[in-house]
Design a protein around this motif. Structure first.
Motif, mmCIF file in Angstrom:
data_model
loop_
_atom_site.group_PDB
_atom_site.id
_atom_site.type_symbol
_atom_site.label_atom_id
_atom_site.label_comp_id
_atom_site.label_asym_id
_atom_site.label_seq_id
_atom_site.Cartn_x
_atom_site.Cartn_y
_atom_site.Cartn_z
ATOM 1 N N THR A 175 0.817 -1.217 0.000
ATOM 2 C CA THR A 175 0.000 0.000 0.000
ATOM 3 C C THR A 175 0.849 1.265 0.000
ATOM 4 O OG1 THR A 175 -0.140 -0.082 2.415
ATOM 5 C CG2 THR A 175 -1.931 -1.119 1.170
ATOM 6 N N ILE A 176 2.146 1.140 -0.290
ATOM 7 C CA ILE A 176 2.997 2.330 -0.433
ATOM 8 C C ILE A 176 3.332 2.526 -1.907
ATOM 9 C CG2 ILE A 176 3.947 2.139 1.890
ATOM 10 C CD1 ILE A 176 6.452 0.901 0.680
ATOM 11 N N ASP A 177 4.032 3.602 -2.213
ATOM 12 C CA ASP A 177 4.360 3.960 -3.600
ATOM 13 C C ASP A 177 3.085 4.173 -4.413
ATOM 14 O OD1 ASP A 177 7.047 3.655 -2.985
ATOM 15 O OD2 ASP A 177 7.035 1.530 -3.534
ATOM 16 N N GLY A 178 2.096 4.801 -3.780
ATOM 17 C CA GLY A 178 0.841 5.070 -4.479
ATOM 18 C C GLY A 178 0.856 6.403 -5.201
ATOM 19 N N TYR A 179 -0.278 6.725 -5.794
ATOM 20 C CA TYR A 179 -0.403 7.931 -6.612
ATOM 21 C C TYR A 179 -1.816 8.470 -6.455
ATOM 22 C CZ TYR A 179 0.759 10.922 -10.618
ATOM 23 O OH TYR A 179 1.036 11.989 -11.433
ATOM 24 N N THR A 180 -1.943 9.758 -6.188
ATOM 25 C CA THR A 180 -3.253 10.385 -6.005
ATOM 26 C C THR A 180 -3.504 11.396 -7.112
ATOM 27 O OG1 THR A 180 -3.123 10.124 -3.605
ATOM 28 C CG2 THR A 180 -4.709 11.726 -4.443
ATOM 29 N N VAL A 213 -7.217 7.224 -5.942
ATOM 30 C CA VAL A 213 -5.970 6.849 -5.267
ATOM 31 C C VAL A 213 -5.553 5.499 -5.823
ATOM 32 C CG1 VAL A 213 -4.857 6.254 -3.095
ATOM 33 C CG2 VAL A 213 -6.471 8.160 -3.179
ATOM 34 N N LEU A 214 -4.368 5.468 -6.418
ATOM 35 C CA LEU A 214 -3.848 4.268 -7.057
ATOM 36 C C LEU A 214 -2.737 3.687 -6.193
ATOM 37 C CD1 LEU A 214 -3.572 5.919 -10.577
ATOM 38 C CD2 LEU A 214 -5.352 4.331 -9.866
ATOM 39 N N LEU A 215 -2.899 2.463 -5.757
ATOM 40 C CA LEU A 215 -1.889 1.752 -4.983
ATOM 41 C C LEU A 215 -1.483 0.495 -5.746
ATOM 42 C CD1 LEU A 215 -3.511 1.995 -1.424
ATOM 43 C CD2 LEU A 215 -1.780 3.506 -2.406
ATOM 44 N N PRO A 216 -0.308 -0.049 -5.490
ATOM 45 C CA PRO A 216 0.118 -1.242 -6.228
ATOM 46 C C PRO A 216 -0.836 -2.434 -6.081
ATOM 47 C CG PRO A 216 1.999 -0.242 -5.144
ATOM 48 C CD PRO A 216 0.783 0.490 -4.646
#
Length: 506
Positions: free
Chosen positions: A59-64, A149-152
């Motif tokens: 849930t890290i290295d996401g993009y908003t 919110v985009l998460l891996p």
């Protein structure tokens, strides 16, 4: 070892396939030496790693991403409550389903519907999917009219327009098998990974090879959004009967003419089912063959964004070539912004939203669509305003349809409007994405000042708006540029920031 996966949600299999092919190709170009990467697109996600990423929550290295437009202050609390309740309900449904996909919609008010979509990678357990979606939803900016919110391992998104294909989601949900409990035995887990990894590697190699062969053959995908709003159809569904178009425009009568541009005249039309359309009758300056013309129209029709005018169809018969677009009721930004009787409709909030909408549309053309489109004639008259004064860019992709080369190099034919053209394009015919950025900068300064770039004619010790704005900036009097009708009702810091952006662009 390499593990990888793709994730598509709320789109047709054809759109998923096209996006995956594009993503694989982009991963080879953008990440040639990376051991792991995540690429996010509107219709799919690609993720690979030299470590095992399957059944592993990240849930890290996401993009908003979020809209620049805020919900009115007095409605933000109720809107936030609706967003969170909707998204959490969709998350519960997604975690319990085998596809780990949940979609939902609800009425925000009498005229607006809120749409939501959540999606986990299906390799996650129900518990991990639920945890990932809670993390994603908690990061959503709920004061905006749309955000994601985009998460891996998962993603969440809400909008005030239908951004997913409801029929695809409904049909896929009906076909979904019951969830399968995750294997607890250690040997079973090893067996699953041992089987899945070679399959994924094989798929990656197959798609990469497909991209290579497709590029060599210059194959054109002949799938495109249909006239009636369904996701994918064929060229034939876009092709319209010429007599139908002639009847809709009263045979191109002067009373129906609503505009004229470098590529032809535009007429308002009403087709038999009552739908209003804008009909562009192209000039006969293209030597392109019928097949090439159809293929380019199909590619341009695939470009869909809230800030682009939608291409609905075309007609070709003899030398007659017609493009049919959605009808946008409030005419062009040029008409409203520069007419003293009309410009009062554009307070600072609307102007700021228009600037943001144009930026999002151009970003989509340059970076976020499957084609890289350089507009080459971005100006106030090519920005149309819908019923809510939201901007929609028109005439994009005309260089493709007219077979004008779309690369970062010199061109023999200059297409555009002086005053909006970047110097290297106007003088040497050299164009790139930066050419559009320059035009956007001029537009920003026009929107702020309410004055045309070419309206100076030597007044104010300046030949044009760009020179005038630059001089004011250097003098420390940038706010003198602002349209007098909005100067007393605008946040000064926000205006100065936009002036700064406009000047950086030019």
């Amino acid at each position: 070892m390499v593990t990888g996966l793709f994730l598509c949600g709320g789109v047709s299999p054809e759109s998923c396939r096209d996006c995956v092919v594009f993503a694989v190709n982009q991963s080879l170009n953008r990440c040639p030496n990376q051991r792991q990467a995540v690429l996010y697109y509107d219709e799919c996600m690609l993720r690979y790693s030299h470590r095992n990423i399957l059944s592993t929550l990240r849930t890290i290295d996401g993009y908003t991403l979020s809209s620049l437009i805020n919900i009115p202050t007095n409605q933000q609390e109720s809107f936030r409550g609706l967003v969170l309740s909707m998204m959490n309900q969709a998350a519960r449904e997604a975690a319990a389903s085998s596809r780990k996909l949940g979609a939902i919609k609800a009425n925000f008010n009498a005229s607006q519907t809120l749409y939501g979509l959540v999606h986990c990678t299906p390799d996650l357990t129900a518990q991990d999917c639920s945890l990932c979606l809670k993390t994603s939803i908690s990061q959503l900016p709920t004061e905006r009219i749309g955000a994601r919110v985009l998460l891996p391992s998962c993603n969440s998104r809400y909008e005030l327009y239908p951004f997913y294909n409801e029929s695809v989601i409904s049909s896929s949900t009906l076909r979904s098998p019951p969830p399968t409990p995750p294997a607890r035995d250690g040997n079973s887990s090893v067996l699953v990974v041992a089987i899945v990894v070679p399959i994924i590697v094989a798929v990656l190699l197959f798609i990469a090879g497909y991209c290579f062969l497709a590029k060599r053959a210059k194959r054109t995908y002949e799938t495109t959004p249909s006239f009636n709003g369904d996701d994918i159809t064929t060229i034939e569904s876009l092709q319209l009967d010429l007599k139908t178009i002639q009847a809709a425009t009263n045979y191109y009568s002067e009373d129906n003419k609503i505009g004229r541009g470098g590529f032809g005249e535009v007429y308002k039309g009403i087709i038999s089912n009552g739908t209003e359309v804008a009909v562009k009758r192209l000039s006969k300056s293209s030597e392109q063959g019928d097949t090439e013309f159809k293929n380019e129209v199909v590619l341009v029709a695939k470009l869909q964004h809230i800030n682009l005018v939608r291409l609905l169809g075309f007609s070709i018969e003899g030398e007659e070539r017609i493009l049919v677009y959605e009808y946008v009721p409030n005419k062009s930004l040029n008409y409203v912004l520069f007419d003293p009787a009309e410009k009062g409709q554009l307070d600072w909030t609307r102007r700021y939203n228009i600037i943001g909408g144009i930026a999002r549309g151009i970003l989509y053309l340059h970076q976020d669509s499957r084609l890289t489109i350089i507009h080459r004639d971005l100006k106030a008259s090519n920005v149309l305003l819908d019923a809510d004064m939201n901007p929609k860019i028109a005439d994009f992709g005309m260089a493709r349809i007219f077979e004008l080369e779309q690369t970062d190099e010199n061109t023999k034919r200059i297409v555009g409007t002086y005053g909006y053209m970047a110097p290297e394009y106007a003088m040497r015919g050299q164009f790139s994405m930066k050419s559009d950025v320059y035009s956007f900068g001029v537009l920003v300064l026009e929107i702020i000042s309410g004055r045309k770039n070419n309206s100076f004619h030597g007044t104010d010790d300046s030949d044009d708006l760009v020179t005038y704005a630059w001089r004011l900036w250097n003098y420390g009097t940038a706010l003198d540029l602002v349209d007098p009708i909005i100067i007393d009702k605008c946040p000064k810091s926000e205006v100065v920031r936009c002036i700064h952006i406009g000047l950086l662009c030019v």
